[in-house]
Design an enzyme around this catalytic site. Sequence first.
Site, PDB file in Angstrom:
ATOM      1  N   SER A  94       3.167  -2.777  -4.882  1.00  0.00           N
ATOM      2  CA  SER A  94       1.945  -2.964  -4.120  1.00  0.00           C
ATOM      3  C   SER A  94       1.268  -1.646  -3.777  1.00  0.00           C
ATOM      4  CB  SER A  94       2.229  -3.794  -2.869  1.00  0.00           C
ATOM      5  OG  SER A  94       1.039  -4.168  -2.229  1.00  0.00           O
ATOM      6  N   ASP A 260      -6.000  -1.342  -3.229  1.00  0.00           N
ATOM      7  CA  ASP A 260      -4.703  -0.691  -3.326  1.00  0.00           C
ATOM      8  C   ASP A 260      -4.176  -0.683  -4.753  1.00  0.00           C
ATOM      9  OD1 ASP A 260      -4.072  -3.403  -3.537  1.00  0.00           O
ATOM     10  OD2 ASP A 260      -2.149  -3.164  -2.533  1.00  0.00           O
ATOM     11  N   THR A 328       4.016 -13.311   8.604  1.00  0.00           N
ATOM     12  CA  THR A 328       3.515 -12.414   7.573  1.00  0.00           C
ATOM     13  C   THR A 328       4.134 -12.803   6.231  1.00  0.00           C
ATOM     14  OG1 THR A 328       3.208 -10.617   9.156  1.00  0.00           O
ATOM     15  CG2 THR A 328       3.409 -10.015   6.828  1.00  0.00           C
ATOM     16  N   GLU A 347      -4.459 -11.280   6.485  1.00  0.00           N
ATOM     17  CA  GLU A 347      -3.414 -10.556   7.196  1.00  0.00           C
ATOM     18  C   GLU A 347      -4.001  -9.230   7.672  1.00  0.00           C
ATOM     19  OE1 GLU A 347       0.551 -12.056   4.751  1.00  0.00           O
ATOM     20  OE2 GLU A 347      -0.359 -10.113   4.271  1.00  0.00           O
ATOM     21  N   SER A 349      -2.757  -6.506   7.542  1.00  0.00           N
ATOM     22  CA  SER A 349      -2.321  -5.424   6.656  1.00  0.00           C
ATOM     23  C   SER A 349      -3.257  -5.279   5.457  1.00  0.00           C
ATOM     24  CB  SER A 349      -0.886  -5.668   6.201  1.00  0.00           C
ATOM     25  OG  SER A 349      -0.757  -6.948   5.613  1.00  0.00           O
ATOM     26  N   LYS A 360      -3.383 -12.800  -1.998  1.00  0.00           N
ATOM     27  CA  LYS A 360      -4.489 -12.079  -1.382  1.00  0.00           C
ATOM     28  C   LYS A 360      -5.229 -11.333  -2.483  1.00  0.00           C
ATOM     29  CE  LYS A 360      -1.043  -8.778   0.359  1.00  0.00           C
ATOM     30  NZ  LYS A 360       0.126  -9.669   0.485  1.00  0.00           N
TER      31      LYS A 360
END
Length: 545
Positions: A94, A260, A328, A347, A349, A360
């Site tokens: 990730s 990301d 989460t 979320e 995050s 996501k």
Amino acid sequence: MAGPTSLLFKQNPTLAKSLATFSAMPGGSEGKTIVLGGDGRYFSPEASQIILRIAAGNGIKHVILGQDAILSTPAVSALIRALKTDGGILLTASHNPGGPDEDFGIKFNISNGGPAPEEVTNSIHKITEDIKEYKLVQLPDLDLSKTGEFQHGPLKVTIVDPVSHYIQLLKSIFDFDMIKNWLHTTSPKPTVLFDALNGVTGPYGRAIFVDELGLDESSIQNCIPKPDFGGSHPDPNLTYAHDLVARVEKEQIEFGAASDGDGDRNMIYGAGAFVTPSDSVAIIADWAEKAIPYFKSGVKGLARSMPTSGAIDIVAKAKGLEVFEVPTGWKFFGNLMDAGRLSICGEESFGTGSDHIREKDGVWAIVAWLSILAAANKEKAGSGINDVLMKHWKKYGRSFFSRYDYEQVDSEGAEALMDNLRKLFASSDFVGSELKATSSDTSFKVAEADDFAYTDPIDGSVSTKQGLYIKFADGSRIIFRLSGTGSSGATVRLYVEKYSQNESEYGLDAQVGLKPLIEVALDVSKLKEYTKRDKPDVITVSKRI
């Protein structure tokens, strides 16, 4: 075994053990079709070759592989669902760093396109504890640079363009013409900058911003996926996306965004305005039916992870929609989506998404914000991110929110911190007590304190110990969560939230609005004492400049 498997163990023992995935696939692996791809981090092409050999040895019939082993996490989910495959393997850690000495991971998604549920991941882990042999077929390396259909020993391999299918999906969700019209007919033209942080979304960003929306190459940066992400940490937050933040502020760019390493997270940042993930998902939910054609027929329900602020709950209540608070982990959202009870979720995050896939989706969220700004400018010319934020807060109130991340903390100290809080919560006089800020007379009355637990309304499964929380009488919250308690250290996360309907506060930096609550959180947890840290490594917070 010698050869490729020895290399596998040498390069990444965790990956080798994780290939027990084939043994743990629901219904077994014989005759199955899977999707394979990753975020382009170091060792991904080599790992893909080994996975093809092991897939052939375990009876997999067909592998759909991203060209050059590249596929974003959302694109894998989309392909699994569109092609009705039996699941997919993602080579990603990730938003963690890449390179020979950094993180490498393997993830399994099931046939709905979402992360494997606990019964599958537990089975994989159990198998890894007693691996005695690997089944593989000794095959030569396959040229991963060419798209097309190939017979690779007993295995059928289809190498696909990693971008085209996903872009078509986005074009079926959003009105690209509306966005393009806003970008090109507004005077002066809005300025845009997308930063892929040298992760997987570089090609996707170029396809969207340059090819589809007709913007100049200057509107994108760091869009070549690199094995080490260019030496950066591909995490889209104010700390690690500092190059984007600096350029947006220097050039006063109206819309900035970052994604990301594997493409499932996002950050929205315009000159003078950072959008917290909590605000982002709430605003997307509020604008969805007006700005995004996919939701024209209505939104089914909304959801957030427990640490995420309650901003989306307020939108749900105003719209008469069901809203869920889950642990989460995206798999909890997937259950609700599959049951037809959830459309939009997020979320804190930096993960935001909808039921178009079961992951996501950072790029989806970025295009959603472009859609919102295009729609907002139809209502009022010149509307920017700050205008959208302020309009939302005036309508619903503002949930001040911040997260402190203490990374690579000594695991023993981190565990002791959580144990001390549990003992405190269990004391008979804690609920009802007043916790006072250290630098002012502000105090907060404890209304509730517990360890979050969740019973899934779809399958009845129970998840416990999902985060320690304190709720105060005024609606404020502080939350403590712990992750990664292995030999490399733990990450302690502190979350603070305060809701306000005082318009005079809406323009404040969240650090100012939250200062008394942060002081209480640090004091009650003895966080500095247990972590031996004077300050966090990363702060996620609203930023007013």
